[in-house]
Design an enzyme around this catalytic site. Sequence first.
Site, short mmCIF file in Angstrom:
data_model
loop_
_atom_site.label_atom_id
_atom_site.label_comp_id
_atom_site.label_asym_id
_atom_site.label_seq_id
_atom_site.Cartn_x
_atom_site.Cartn_y
_atom_site.Cartn_z
N ARG A 30 31.62 9.68 11.17
CA ARG A 30 31.53 10.51 12.26
C ARG A 30 29.98 10.30 12.96
NH1 ARG A 30 34.03 16.26 11.68
NH2 ARG A 30 32.39 16.93 12.79
N ARG A 69 23.25 20.25 14.15
CA ARG A 69 24.43 20.97 13.83
C ARG A 69 24.14 22.32 13.21
NH1 ARG A 69 28.26 16.76 11.58
NH2 ARG A 69 29.84 18.54 11.68
N LYS A 112 36.04 23.28 5.89
CA LYS A 112 36.89 23.74 6.78
C LYS A 112 38.27 23.25 7.06
CE LYS A 112 34.21 24.68 10.14
NZ LYS A 112 33.07 23.85 9.67
N ARG A 133 30.44 11.89 4.05
CA ARG A 133 31.94 11.78 4.19
C ARG A 133 32.30 10.55 5.27
NH1 ARG A 133 33.35 16.80 8.41
NH2 ARG A 133 31.55 15.97 9.60
N ARG A 170 34.10 29.97 17.40
CA ARG A 170 32.61 30.12 16.82
C ARG A 170 31.56 30.42 17.95
NH1 ARG A 170 31.55 24.15 14.69
NH2 ARG A 170 33.15 23.19 15.39
#
Length: 216
Positions: free
Chosen positions: A155, A166, A13, A126, A87
């Site tokens: 992160r 998540r 996203k 990431r 969301r």
Amino acid sequence: MRIALFGPPGAGKGTQAKRLAQAHGLTHLSTGDLFRTAIRERTPLGTRVSELLEAGELVSDDVTNGIVADRLETLAHGDFVLDGYPRTVPQAEWILAHLADAGAPLDAVVSLRVPDEAVVQRLSRRRTDPETGAIYHLDFNPPPADLDADALVHRPDDEPDAIRHRLEVYHQETAPVEAFLREHVRYFEVDGTGTLDEVQGRISGVLAKDRGLAGI
Ligand code: AP5
Ligand code: MG
């Protein structure tokens, strides 16, 4: 054009919202980025949401809608791409009504479909640049060689336990929003696998085909 990108953690996203924003002059509005900035700047909001983000829990609808309302006000309802918002069903109800009341309804939602295995592979490698907001992947979208690797962060919610949690939160609390969105706004599904360019091409393709979305 006012659009929202929907999809699981790691669907791309943020990556695609930045590309759309750059290509079409949209403001990129990521609720996750707004929360992370608040945490980095140690604001009262940051203190309030820090543990939730680290654990991969959702922030309350009131708080989240509040920061979106503030941000939209500063934009004076110009063109934007929402990333990671709405969301939950209450968030979706609120934003659709809020934008409709302002005479600037949401044009479309684009949902990026990516299987859970790919999500884990993407998030575990990431890296992000907190200064520029750039999003990298050590294998699929590596940072430029001249960039100081120490400037990049992993992160905290990209640790294995938080990724798993998540995904659970996504399947339990966010995926059900899809039915609501399909009923109330133009909703397009796009295959989120493949290269970054391929995914961008698919998103632009569905938006261009949708009559009424001029300028893309
Ligand atoms: P948020 O920051 O929105 O996180 P998320 O939805 O979990 O999504 P991510 O940012 O992890 O993934 P992404 O889809 O943006 O993928 P990316 O482009 O980075 O939210 C974080 C937290 O904030 C939440 O857990 C919650 O606590 C809170 N929050 C935020 N919004 C909220 C809301 N509305 N309500 C309540 N709480 C909220 O890509 C991922 C990786 O994949 C990168 O390494 C990238 O380089 C790579 N990649 C991208 N595209 C491809 C591709 N095509 N092929 C291979 N790799 C790719
Ligand atoms: Mg993101």
